[in-house]
Write a protein that holds these residues in place. Sequence first.
Motif, mmCIF file in Angstrom:
data_model
loop_
_atom_site.group_PDB
_atom_site.id
_atom_site.type_symbol
_atom_site.label_atom_id
_atom_site.label_comp_id
_atom_site.label_asym_id
_atom_site.label_seq_id
_atom_site.Cartn_x
_atom_site.Cartn_y
_atom_site.Cartn_z
ATOM 1 N N ASP A 192 -10.762 2.346 -5.098
ATOM 2 C CA ASP A 192 -9.571 1.852 -4.415
ATOM 3 C C ASP A 192 -9.972 1.500 -2.989
ATOM 4 O O ASP A 192 -10.205 2.384 -2.165
ATOM 5 C CB ASP A 192 -8.480 2.927 -4.423
ATOM 6 C CG ASP A 192 -7.296 2.562 -3.526
ATOM 7 O OD1 ASP A 192 -7.259 1.430 -3.013
ATOM 8 O OD2 ASP A 192 -6.413 3.425 -3.344
ATOM 9 N N SER A 193 -10.045 0.220 -2.700
ATOM 10 C CA SER A 193 -10.417 -0.232 -1.354
ATOM 11 C C SER A 193 -9.199 -0.665 -0.547
ATOM 12 O O SER A 193 -9.344 -1.257 0.528
ATOM 13 C CB SER A 193 -11.410 -1.397 -1.452
ATOM 14 O OG SER A 193 -10.849 -2.474 -2.188
ATOM 15 N N TYR A 214 0.591 6.683 -6.974
ATOM 16 C CA TYR A 214 -0.334 7.797 -7.178
ATOM 17 C C TYR A 214 0.412 9.125 -7.289
ATOM 18 O O TYR A 214 0.018 10.008 -8.055
ATOM 19 C CB TYR A 214 -1.326 7.887 -6.015
ATOM 20 C CG TYR A 214 -2.354 6.782 -5.970
ATOM 21 C CD1 TYR A 214 -2.766 6.130 -7.123
ATOM 22 C CD2 TYR A 214 -2.918 6.392 -4.758
ATOM 23 C CE1 TYR A 214 -3.712 5.119 -7.079
ATOM 24 C CE2 TYR A 214 -3.870 5.379 -4.702
ATOM 25 C CZ TYR A 214 -4.258 4.752 -5.870
ATOM 26 O OH TYR A 214 -5.199 3.750 -5.820
ATOM 27 N N ILE A 260 -2.879 -5.551 -6.431
ATOM 28 C CA ILE A 260 -3.692 -4.407 -6.011
ATOM 29 C C ILE A 260 -4.001 -3.509 -7.205
ATOM 30 O O ILE A 260 -5.150 -3.092 -7.416
ATOM 31 C CB ILE A 260 -2.972 -3.616 -4.904
ATOM 32 C CG1 ILE A 260 -3.011 -4.391 -3.586
ATOM 33 C CG2 ILE A 260 -3.605 -2.233 -4.723
ATOM 34 C CD1 ILE A 260 -2.202 -3.759 -2.477
ATOM 35 N N GLN A 261 -2.974 -3.197 -7.990
ATOM 36 C CA GLN A 261 -3.188 -2.373 -9.184
ATOM 37 C C GLN A 261 -4.225 -3.003 -10.112
ATOM 38 O O GLN A 261 -5.125 -2.319 -10.611
ATOM 39 C CB GLN A 261 -1.877 -2.189 -9.943
ATOM 40 C CG GLN A 261 -0.918 -1.181 -9.352
ATOM 41 C CD GLN A 261 0.280 -1.017 -10.262
ATOM 42 O OE1 GLN A 261 1.123 -1.907 -10.372
ATOM 43 N NE2 GLN A 261 0.358 0.102 -10.935
ATOM 44 N N PHE A 285 -12.919 4.729 -10.733
ATOM 45 C CA PHE A 285 -12.505 3.485 -10.094
ATOM 46 C C PHE A 285 -12.759 3.526 -8.586
ATOM 47 O O PHE A 285 -13.027 4.579 -8.013
ATOM 48 C CB PHE A 285 -11.012 3.243 -10.343
ATOM 49 C CG PHE A 285 -10.632 3.199 -11.796
ATOM 50 C CD1 PHE A 285 -10.730 2.020 -12.507
ATOM 51 C CD2 PHE A 285 -10.196 4.348 -12.450
ATOM 52 C CE1 PHE A 285 -10.387 1.968 -13.850
ATOM 53 C CE2 PHE A 285 -9.852 4.308 -13.794
ATOM 54 C CZ PHE A 285 -9.952 3.119 -14.497
ATOM 55 N N MET A 340 -11.757 7.210 -6.950
ATOM 56 C CA MET A 340 -10.549 7.382 -7.759
ATOM 57 C C MET A 340 -10.928 7.772 -9.182
ATOM 58 O O MET A 340 -11.851 7.191 -9.768
ATOM 59 C CB MET A 340 -9.752 6.074 -7.784
ATOM 60 C CG MET A 340 -8.681 5.986 -8.847
ATOM 61 S SD MET A 340 -7.292 7.059 -8.510
ATOM 62 C CE MET A 340 -6.705 6.322 -6.995
ATOM 63 N N LYS A 374 -7.251 10.680 -5.913
ATOM 64 C CA LYS A 374 -7.889 9.908 -4.851
ATOM 65 C C LYS A 374 -8.627 10.859 -3.921
ATOM 66 O O LYS A 374 -8.130 11.933 -3.605
ATOM 67 C CB LYS A 374 -6.812 9.139 -4.082
ATOM 68 C CG LYS A 374 -7.331 8.287 -2.935
ATOM 69 C CD LYS A 374 -7.901 6.988 -3.425
ATOM 70 C CE LYS A 374 -8.087 5.994 -2.281
ATOM 71 N NZ LYS A 374 -8.891 6.453 -1.171
ATOM 72 N N THR A 381 -6.581 -5.130 -9.416
ATOM 73 C CA THR A 381 -7.916 -5.109 -8.820
ATOM 74 C C THR A 381 -8.559 -3.733 -8.962
ATOM 75 O O THR A 381 -9.740 -3.616 -9.320
ATOM 76 C CB THR A 381 -7.842 -5.498 -7.333
ATOM 77 O OG1 THR A 381 -7.291 -6.815 -7.218
ATOM 78 C CG2 THR A 381 -9.218 -5.478 -6.696
ATOM 79 N N ILE A 382 -7.796 -2.681 -8.701
ATOM 80 C CA ILE A 382 -8.349 -1.325 -8.772
ATOM 81 C C ILE A 382 -8.705 -0.946 -10.199
ATOM 82 O O ILE A 382 -9.822 -0.480 -10.482
ATOM 83 C CB ILE A 382 -7.348 -0.303 -8.194
ATOM 84 C CG1 ILE A 382 -7.150 -0.529 -6.694
ATOM 85 C CG2 ILE A 382 -7.834 1.132 -8.457
ATOM 86 C CD1 ILE A 382 -6.032 0.297 -6.098
ATOM 87 N N SER A 436 -6.107 1.519 -0.126
ATOM 88 C CA SER A 436 -5.381 2.602 0.529
ATOM 89 C C SER A 436 -5.940 2.859 1.914
ATOM 90 O O SER A 436 -7.088 2.517 2.223
ATOM 91 C CB SER A 436 -5.472 3.885 -0.304
ATOM 92 O OG SER A 436 -4.849 3.712 -1.557
ATOM 93 N N THR A 490 0.827 -1.210 0.000
ATOM 94 C CA THR A 490 0.000 0.000 0.000
ATOM 95 C C THR A 490 0.860 1.259 0.000
ATOM 96 O O THR A 490 0.452 2.291 -0.540
ATOM 97 C CB THR A 490 -0.964 0.014 1.200
ATOM 98 O OG1 THR A 490 -0.221 -0.164 2.413
ATOM 99 C CG2 THR A 490 -2.000 -1.075 1.065
#
Length: 339
Positions: free
Chosen positions: A302-303, A129, A164-165, A300, A230, A272, A167-168, A305, A122
């Motif tokens: 982002d769950s 970002y 993570i990338q 998007f 996002m 964000k 998924t987002i 961060s 994270t």
Amino acid sequence: MTELLTRYGDVEEVWLDGAKGDAKKMDYMFDAWFALIHQLQQRVVIFSDAGPDTRWVGDEAGVAGYTCWSPLNKSYVTIGHTIDEYQRCGDPFGQDWVPAQCDVSIRPGWFWHASEKPKNATTLLDIYYKSVGRNCLLILNVRPNSYGLISDEDMKVLQEFTEIQHTIFSQNFAANATVTANSVRGGQDNLQFAPSNVLEDSIYSYWAPQEGQSSWEMLFDLGKSTSFNMLQLQEPIQLGQRVIEFHVDILIDELWQTIVEATTIGYKRLLKFPITESQCLKLSIISARADPLISFFGVFMDSFSDSYNLENCDKRTNNNEIIMLRTGYAAGNRSTATM
């Protein structure tokens, strides 16, 4: 240098770090080196704190300026003698295209030490970002261990970061949106510059407004009320970097409410903010160096961060950046960039 650039295939980048420790003052033949490098590898990119092809962003934390222009005036800086704010933010009136690169290490130092631990996934996302998401290239240093291998611990973090990338950014809530704009170059029926082009993930298709306007708007109807936190915007930078300032609003109870304000876009801007919900969004471009062109707009969630609130979400690092831009344009320093 000749051996390195002629015996090992194509070279993408030559990095001139500039660090020399406590060595005495020395003069270097940088111009001759640049000429030789480009002669031997015609497509190579040369990096230093002052270019000539890409520039150092001014820190080793992987963080670019909230405002970040790719143009720069190379005559204002020399290797070893740069201005931190100028490195971070670039120059909207710059005559040279010298985009910034952000370098940072996955561990505290630049070389392998078994006692050091890598940043978590994270943290890398936050750096992403603030570098890639601010119109920069991210160079992440991952050093080999004492066996000449990337450590399992570092590999695990990199794999988590990649997941993570994916998924987002694998679910763009605007992918099937209905998009309109207050004008279209050549008329509303001109598909070449249609607003819907911004739903394609490509810098080679884009929306273009009618020429000569002073404000520009795009409306996005997602089809249903959607939660998100996002935004991703892109410009077709092969035609220059244009947008100076913009904001995005959402429609709540038939009233437009601003959820984010920002400055430059460039190749990619990631924004964000606290989770919000709406069916309709509006992109308003307040000012631009030339007629603005938008190649991508994505929405998007982002769950991953850390929780954001209004106090710690992404904000300008220097309000003087906007004041400087407005003052410059009032003085008539408008770019002649064209489509």
